[in-house]
Write a protein that holds these residues in place. Structure first.
Motif, PDB file in Angstrom:
ATOM      1  N   ASP A  44      -0.989   4.912 -18.790  1.00 46.05           N
ATOM      2  CA  ASP A  44      -0.369   4.226 -17.657  1.00 46.05           C
ATOM      3  C   ASP A  44      -0.961   4.691 -16.335  1.00 46.05           C
ATOM      4  OD1 ASP A  44       1.243   2.816 -19.373  1.00 46.05           O
ATOM      5  OD2 ASP A  44       2.947   4.197 -19.205  1.00 46.05           O
ATOM      6  N   PHE A  45      -1.259   5.974 -16.205  1.00 40.99           N
ATOM      7  CA  PHE A  45      -1.862   6.469 -14.972  1.00 40.99           C
ATOM      8  C   PHE A  45      -3.267   5.917 -14.781  1.00 40.99           C
ATOM      9  CE2 PHE A  45       1.313  10.027 -14.886  1.00 40.99           C
ATOM     10  CZ  PHE A  45       1.737   9.826 -13.575  1.00 40.99           C
ATOM     11  N   ARG A  46      -3.969   5.669 -15.875  1.00 41.74           N
ATOM     12  CA  ARG A  46      -5.322   5.118 -15.762  1.00 41.74           C
ATOM     13  C   ARG A  46      -5.304   3.693 -15.212  1.00 41.74           C
ATOM     14  NH1 ARG A  46      -6.049   7.596 -21.042  1.00 41.74           N
ATOM     15  NH2 ARG A  46      -7.413   9.432 -20.893  1.00 41.74           N
ATOM     16  N   THR A  47      -4.208   2.980 -15.446  1.00 38.15           N
ATOM     17  CA  THR A  47      -4.145   1.584 -15.005  1.00 38.15           C
ATOM     18  C   THR A  47      -3.731   1.438 -13.540  1.00 38.15           C
ATOM     19  OG1 THR A  47      -1.841   1.392 -15.755  1.00 38.15           O
ATOM     20  CG2 THR A  47      -3.570   0.845 -17.346  1.00 38.15           C
ATOM     21  N   LEU A  48      -3.318   2.534 -12.873  1.00 43.19           N
ATOM     22  CA  LEU A  48      -2.904   2.448 -11.470  1.00 43.19           C
ATOM     23  C   LEU A  48      -4.117   2.318 -10.561  1.00 43.19           C
ATOM     24  CD1 LEU A  48      -0.165   5.256 -11.391  1.00 43.19           C
ATOM     25  CD2 LEU A  48       0.192   2.785 -11.567  1.00 43.19           C
ATOM     26  N   ASP A  49      -3.986   1.509  -9.527  1.00 48.31           N
ATOM     27  CA  ASP A  49      -5.045   1.406  -8.520  1.00 48.31           C
ATOM     28  C   ASP A  49      -4.538   1.990  -7.207  1.00 48.31           C
ATOM     29  OD1 ASP A  49      -3.355  -0.531  -7.438  1.00 48.31           O
ATOM     30  OD2 ASP A  49      -4.436  -2.164  -8.420  1.00 48.31           O
ATOM     31  N   SER A  50      -5.384   1.963  -6.187  1.00 47.82           N
ATOM     32  CA  SER A  50      -5.039   2.589  -4.912  1.00 47.82           C
ATOM     33  C   SER A  50      -3.831   1.931  -4.252  1.00 47.82           C
ATOM     34  CB  SER A  50      -6.242   2.525  -3.959  1.00 47.82           C
ATOM     35  OG  SER A  50      -6.668   1.176  -3.762  1.00 47.82           O
ATOM     36  N   SER A  51      -3.673   0.626  -4.431  1.00 47.94           N
ATOM     37  CA  SER A  51      -2.526  -0.056  -3.824  1.00 47.94           C
ATOM     38  C   SER A  51      -1.209   0.423  -4.445  1.00 47.94           C
ATOM     39  CB  SER A  51      -2.670  -1.566  -3.986  1.00 47.94           C
ATOM     40  OG  SER A  51      -2.708  -1.929  -5.352  1.00 47.94           O
ATOM     41  N   GLY A 107       5.517   1.499  -5.098  1.00 43.34           N
ATOM     42  CA  GLY A 107       6.434   0.498  -5.586  1.00 43.34           C
ATOM     43  C   GLY A 107       6.968   0.789  -6.976  1.00 43.34           C
ATOM     44  N   PRO A 108       7.523  -0.234  -7.609  1.00 47.04           N
ATOM     45  CA  PRO A 108       8.147  -0.041  -8.927  1.00 47.04           C
ATOM     46  C   PRO A 108       7.169   0.391 -10.015  1.00 47.04           C
ATOM     47  CG  PRO A 108       7.988  -2.378  -8.367  1.00 47.04           C
ATOM     48  CD  PRO A 108       7.650  -1.616  -7.130  1.00 47.04           C
ATOM     49  N   LYS A 109       5.904   0.036  -9.896  1.00 48.73           N
ATOM     50  CA  LYS A 109       4.944   0.405 -10.933  1.00 48.73           C
ATOM     51  C   LYS A 109       4.737   1.903 -10.982  1.00 48.73           C
ATOM     52  CE  LYS A 109       0.466  -0.854 -12.870  1.00 48.73           C
ATOM     53  NZ  LYS A 109      -0.743  -1.701 -12.744  1.00 48.73           N
ATOM     54  N   ILE A 110       4.467   2.521  -9.831  1.00 46.59           N
ATOM     55  CA  ILE A 110       4.257   3.970  -9.800  1.00 46.59           C
ATOM     56  C   ILE A 110       5.558   4.704 -10.121  1.00 46.59           C
ATOM     57  CG2 ILE A 110       4.628   4.037  -7.303  1.00 46.59           C
ATOM     58  CD1 ILE A 110       2.367   6.359  -9.380  1.00 46.59           C
ATOM     59  N   GLU A 111       6.676   4.154  -9.652  1.00 41.76           N
ATOM     60  CA  GLU A 111       7.962   4.779  -9.960  1.00 41.76           C
ATOM     61  C   GLU A 111       8.259   4.725 -11.462  1.00 41.76           C
ATOM     62  OE1 GLU A 111      10.911   2.912  -7.620  1.00 41.76           O
ATOM     63  OE2 GLU A 111      10.232   3.775  -5.714  1.00 41.76           O
ATOM     64  N   GLY A 112       7.866   3.612 -12.097  1.00 40.04           N
ATOM     65  CA  GLY A 112       8.085   3.500 -13.531  1.00 40.04           C
ATOM     66  C   GLY A 112       7.258   4.499 -14.321  1.00 40.04           C
ATOM     67  N   VAL A 113       6.003   4.720 -13.881  1.00 37.03           N
ATOM     68  CA  VAL A 113       5.146   5.680 -14.577  1.00 37.03           C
ATOM     69  C   VAL A 113       5.672   7.099 -14.397  1.00 37.03           C
ATOM     70  CG1 VAL A 113       2.816   6.613 -14.724  1.00 37.03           C
ATOM     71  CG2 VAL A 113       3.149   4.172 -14.335  1.00 37.03           C
ATOM     72  N   SER A 168      -2.650   6.377   1.692  1.00 36.09           N
ATOM     73  CA  SER A 168      -1.986   6.900   2.889  1.00 36.09           C
ATOM     74  C   SER A 168      -0.756   7.746   2.554  1.00 36.09           C
ATOM     75  CB  SER A 168      -1.563   5.730   3.791  1.00 36.09           C
ATOM     76  OG  SER A 168      -0.702   4.848   3.073  1.00 36.09           O
ATOM     77  N   SER A 169      -0.253   7.634   1.320  1.00 31.23           N
ATOM     78  CA  SER A 169       0.948   8.371   0.960  1.00 31.23           C
ATOM     79  C   SER A 169       0.781   8.989  -0.424  1.00 31.23           C
ATOM     80  CB  SER A 169       2.168   7.431   0.974  1.00 31.23           C
ATOM     81  OG  SER A 169       3.321   8.144   0.594  1.00 31.23           O
ATOM     82  N   PRO A 170       0.140  10.181  -0.488  1.00 33.08           N
ATOM     83  CA  PRO A 170      -0.119  10.814  -1.782  1.00 33.08           C
ATOM     84  C   PRO A 170       1.045  11.666  -2.295  1.00 33.08           C
ATOM     85  CG  PRO A 170      -1.119  12.110  -0.037  1.00 33.08           C
ATOM     86  CD  PRO A 170      -0.423  10.946   0.635  1.00 33.08           C
ATOM     87  N   THR A 171       2.266  11.379  -1.828  1.00 28.06           N
ATOM     88  CA  THR A 171       3.412  12.204  -2.242  1.00 28.06           C
ATOM     89  C   THR A 171       3.630  12.137  -3.746  1.00 28.06           C
ATOM     90  OG1 THR A 171       4.462  11.772  -0.106  1.00 28.06           O
ATOM     91  CG2 THR A 171       5.851  12.642  -1.867  1.00 28.06           C
ATOM     92  N   ASN A 172       3.570  10.926  -4.309  1.00 31.60           N
ATOM     93  CA  ASN A 172       3.761  10.780  -5.747  1.00 31.60           C
ATOM     94  C   ASN A 172       2.694  11.531  -6.526  1.00 31.60           C
ATOM     95  OD1 ASN A 172       6.069   9.083  -5.712  1.00 31.60           O
ATOM     96  ND2 ASN A 172       4.769   7.351  -5.144  1.00 31.60           N
ATOM     97  N   PHE A 173       1.470  11.493  -6.020  1.00 29.12           N
ATOM     98  CA  PHE A 173       0.388  12.210  -6.689  1.00 29.12           C
ATOM     99  C   PHE A 173       0.656  13.710  -6.695  1.00 29.12           C
ATOM    100  CE2 PHE A 173      -3.458  14.741  -5.962  1.00 29.12           C
ATOM    101  CZ  PHE A 173      -4.083  14.575  -7.187  1.00 29.12           C
ATOM    102  N   LYS A 174       1.092  14.246  -5.564  1.00 31.58           N
ATOM    103  CA  LYS A 174       1.380  15.678  -5.490  1.00 31.58           C
ATOM    104  C   LYS A 174       2.507  16.068  -6.441  1.00 31.58           C
ATOM    105  CE  LYS A 174      -0.045  16.193  -0.654  1.00 31.58           C
ATOM    106  NZ  LYS A 174       0.416  16.526   0.725  1.00 31.58           N
ATOM    107  N   MET A 175       3.527  15.234  -6.515  1.00 27.96           N
ATOM    108  CA  MET A 175       4.660  15.547  -7.372  1.00 27.96           C
ATOM    109  C   MET A 175       4.250  15.569  -8.842  1.00 27.96           C
ATOM    110  SD  MET A 175       8.349  13.605  -7.605  1.00 27.96           S
ATOM    111  CE  MET A 175       7.568  12.060  -8.092  1.00 27.96           C
TER     112      MET A 175
END
Length: 402
Positions: free
Chosen positions: A239-246, A252-258, A352-359
């Motif tokens: 699932d992380f491989r399918t994420l793009d920069s947007s 949004g819900p996609k990153i939150e779901g992952v 612009s918002s790498p908070t999810n990445f850091k977490m």
């Protein structure tokens, strides 16, 4: 480009794979483990009637194992200083019985967690997409095969122990071995006369079979549950491989779901670890002695072909059991660590918002593991250490014997 190519390859494999009903496929894979766990009332059953019968079943098996453990302990005391081979054999059987008792107690006390684990594994297979089920199949197929092979190995060892006294009597033309029992023990009465001997032989064999089935079912369940936890982390990596920069930027819900799926994987792995960790500690401690004494018995019975085969089967099953604990723990640790690497290689750079990445990166830096009583992690490295310790103790015993 490579990520997209890998995804296309996986999708082609899914389309080429023979279509099978998910329920039928999962039931077919889990059936050997389920049957062996049903033997000692471990597998979760639905409904009040199933719960009551399961409790009664576990109580009966626990009582049988306690009787066998008491009689085998008495046998070790009786033979101590008189017959070292019989003493060591009683100690080996006693170790297996104690491991069986521990599995019954742990699984009975952790019944709710076990039910949750079993339901989660089944739901993951039935509710997943064809692609996700293909990943589960690819990651878990070897574990199901290993579990089936281990159950067969234990069954063959049980058969050898149950039949060996009869074979010894036949080879000796009935002159010796009339008082020997398959799983040894001292029952505080003269069991060498007929028909007491035949009745005691049957009861001893049945109790030994139930106890060994407890070992096979409990270990197989631990293997399947741990490998399934590792496979869930593999799905998160996909699932992380399918994420793009947007996706990273919008949050949004996609990153939150992952991220939510990653947290569910962590909770499932922690639930599995809470059930297994004490069993793993007992297994690692006992396996050192089992392999040491079983190896010593092999060296002292090179001329006795029948007992040589019996102890060779016992040693093979003991080594395989320890390997299954270590291998499954190693897989879980590796897959959970890979989440951090996959996250770092995803398209988060420039967002612009790498908070999810850091977490996600911070949580993935601490891998999920199966510990041996919270003392050390189960891994292939710990397996090699136990094997080395057992060999060292074996050389000491051989030196004392010489």
């Amino acid at each position: 480009m490579s990520i997209g190519g890998n995804t296309e390859i996986w999708e082609k494999k899914v389309r080429k794979t023979k279509i099978m009903d998910p329920t039928e496929e999962y039931d077919q894979l889990i059936r050997p483990v389920m049957i062996s766990c049903h033997v000692f009332g471990c597998w979760s059953q639905q409904g009040p009637g199933g719960i009551i019968s399961s409790k009664f079943h576990r109580t009966a098996i626990l009582l049988f194992a306690l009787i066998a453990s008491t009689s085998t302990t008495a046998g070790a005391v009786v033979f101590w200083g008189l017959d070292m081979n019989e003493t060591i054999e009683c100690i080996l059987v006693l170790s297996v019985l104690n491991l069986a008792l521990l599995r019954i107690i742990v699984f009975a006390s952790k019944r709710k967690d076990m039910m949750l684990i079993v339901e989660t594994m089944r739901n993951d297979w039935l509710d997943s997409s064809p692609f996700e089920r293909s990943v589960l199949r690819n990651k878990c197929r070897l574990a199901f095969k290993l579990a089936k092979f281990f159950i067969i190995s234990v069954a063959m060892t049980i058969l050898m122990f149950a039949l060996m006294p009869i074979i010894e009597v036949k080879l000796a033309d009935g002159e010796t071995g009339q008082s020997k029992l398959p799983f040894r023990g001292y029952y505080f009465f003269n069991h060498t006369t007929s028909p007491r001997y035949e009745c005691t032989y049957f009861v001893n064999s049945v109790i030994g079979c139930f106890s060994s089935s407890t070992i096979a079912g409990g270990t197989s369940f631990c293997l399947i549950a741990t490998i399934h936890a590792a496979a869930k982390f593999a799905l998160v990596q996909r699932d992380f491989r399918t994420l793009d920069s947007s996706d990273w930027t919008a949050g949004g819900p996609k990153i939150e779901g992952v991220v939510r799926k990653h947290l569910e994987c962590i909770r499932f792995a922690e639930k599995v670890e809470s059930v297994i960790n004490f069993l793993a500690l007992a297994q690692f401690i006992t396996s050192t002695g089992l392999m040491c004494f079983a190896g010593f018995q092999l060296t002292t019975m090179l001329e006795d072909k029948t007992r040589l085969l019996k102890y060779a089967a016992f040693l093979q099953a003991a080594i395989l059991e320890l390997f299954l604990f270590s291998y499954s723990g190693h897989r879980l640790k590796t897959e959970s660590e890979n989440v951090a690497d996959v996250t770092y290689l995803s398209n988060w750079i420039g967002t612009s918002s790498p908070t999810n990445f850091k977490m996600v990166s911070m949580r993935s830096s601490k891998p999920c593991t199966i510990t041996a009583g919270k003392f050390y992690d189960m891994s292939l490295e710990s397996f090699l250490k136990v094997m080395g310790s057992s060999f060292s103790y074996l050389t000491v015993l051989l030196a004392i014997k010489d």
